[in-house]
Design an enzyme around this catalytic site. Structure first.
Site, short mmCIF file in Angstrom:
data_model
loop_
_atom_site.label_atom_id
_atom_site.label_comp_id
_atom_site.label_asym_id
_atom_site.label_seq_id
_atom_site.Cartn_x
_atom_site.Cartn_y
_atom_site.Cartn_z
N GLU A 101 -22.04 16.23 73.51
CA GLU A 101 -21.12 15.77 72.45
C GLU A 101 -19.93 15.02 73.05
OE1 GLU A 101 -20.77 19.57 70.46
OE2 GLU A 101 -22.87 19.39 69.84
N GLY A 132 -27.99 22.39 67.78
CA GLY A 132 -27.57 22.53 66.39
C GLY A 132 -28.62 22.13 65.37
N GLY A 179 -24.22 27.54 71.11
CA GLY A 179 -23.22 27.03 70.18
C GLY A 179 -23.14 27.92 68.95
N GLY A 180 -23.85 27.53 67.91
CA GLY A 180 -23.74 28.19 66.60
C GLY A 180 -23.86 29.70 66.66
N GLU A 200 -29.53 21.05 78.28
CA GLU A 200 -29.46 21.08 76.83
C GLU A 200 -30.07 19.80 76.26
OE1 GLU A 200 -26.07 23.77 75.35
OE2 GLU A 200 -25.19 21.84 75.84
N TRP A 236 -17.82 27.59 71.34
CA TRP A 236 -17.43 27.60 69.91
C TRP A 236 -17.21 26.20 69.36
CZ3 TRP A 236 -13.55 32.24 68.80
CH2 TRP A 236 -14.26 33.45 68.94
N SER A 238 -30.04 25.55 70.21
CA SER A 238 -30.64 26.40 69.17
C SER A 238 -31.15 27.74 69.69
CB SER A 238 -31.74 25.64 68.43
OG SER A 238 -31.19 24.52 67.75
P1 PGA Z 1 -26.39 25.23 69.52
O1 PGA Z 1 -25.44 24.42 70.53
O2 PGA Z 1 -26.66 26.59 70.13
O3 PGA Z 1 -25.59 25.30 68.26
O4 PGA Z 1 -27.65 24.45 69.38
C1 PGA Z 1 -25.66 24.52 71.93
C2 PGA Z 1 -24.63 23.72 72.68
O5 PGA Z 1 -24.30 22.61 72.28
O6 PGA Z 1 -24.10 24.19 73.70
#
Ligand code: PGA
Length: 248
Positions: free
Chosen positions: A95, A169, A229-230, A163, A10, A208
């Site tokens: 990140e 994202g 993520g999203g 990733e 999240w 994504s």
């Molecule tokens: P995302 O992020 O699905 O929003 O691209 C993936 C992640 O950073 O784990």
């Protein structure tokens, strides 16, 4: 090998109202044939773990400090994540590597701390767009794997997440051939280093992933699930990804 894993990250999203998504997810997927994990912000972890108890949903942290306790203002330890009901901790997310300057050595120390709390480390690797365009993807990922996974990793203690930074994202996803090439290379390196334990380790794809592309991504050899993520923020979207992983 462990069951496949749909893991939601999240990130810095969610407040008390978001816990309703956990209830909706648990209701829609009472008995999934894959493992399901949500890593909420630390502020929600204990409440989310309570809500998820008695369901198939596991919870985890997005990062931890390498120490068990001490004078580290703002940090939390793997033991604290365990105490809050977590089962996994993501370490080395791009990140964290970018925003907090985390190095491979930091990630090794954090993964060892995760193991020390009897939790599973989800160790992230992945190339930037510049590295991909320079033809360096395999080299970069190989160096991150070599540098970020502690010795002694097993399929019970460790999950790898590939990733590509440029896919996170952005709505951009590598081709299935590109995903296949990296996952096969990761599998070969894990097996070469850890033997049968490396063959057992789950390798997730992240970047994504959505309900609309999950089936084809999960059809790629050596893709054992996803770090999302999203699309993990809404039960309906994440549920679509869980359903795709169950079909794979
Ligand atoms: P995302 O992020 O699905 O929003 O691209 C993936 C992640 O950073 O784990």
């Amino acid at each position: 090998m462990a069951r496949k894993l749909a893991a939601g990250n999240w990130k810095m999203n969610g407040a008390a109202a978001s816990l309703a998504e956990i209830e909706a997810l648990a209701k829609a997927h009472p008995d999934p044939t894959c493992d399901v994990l949500i890593c909420p912000p630390a502020t929600l972890l204990s409440r989310l773990s309570d809500r998820a108890s008695g369901t198939a949903i596991q919870s985890g942290g997005q990062d931890c400090h390498a120490a068990v306790s001490g004078a580290h203002t703002g940090d939390i330890s793997a033991q604290m994540i365990a105490d809050a009901g977590g089962s996994h901790v993501i370490v080395g997310h791009s990140e964290r590597r970018a925003d907090h300057g985390e190095t491979d050595a930091d990630i090794v120390a954090k993964a060892q701390a995760v193991w020390g709390a009897d939790l599973v480390a989800v160790i992230c690797v992945g190339e930037t767009l510049a590295e991909r365009e320079a033809g360096q993807t395999i080299n970069i990922v190989a160096a991150q794997l070599a540098g970020s996974i502690p010795d002694g990793a097993t399929g019970d203690t460790t999950v790898i997440a590939y990733e590509p930074v440029w896919a996170i994202g952005t709505g951009k996803v590598p081709t299935l051939e590109e995903i296949a090439e990296v996952h096969a290379d990761i599998r070969a390196r894990l097996t070469a280093r850890f033997g049968p334990a490396g063959a057992d380790m789950l390798i997730l794809y992240g970047g994504s992933v959505k309900p609309s592309n999950a089936d084809e991504i999960f059809g790629v050899p050596d893709v054992d699930g996803a770090l999302v993520g999203g699309a993990s923020l809404k039960a309906e979207d994440f549920g679509g990804i869980i359903a795709a992983l169950e079909r794979a």
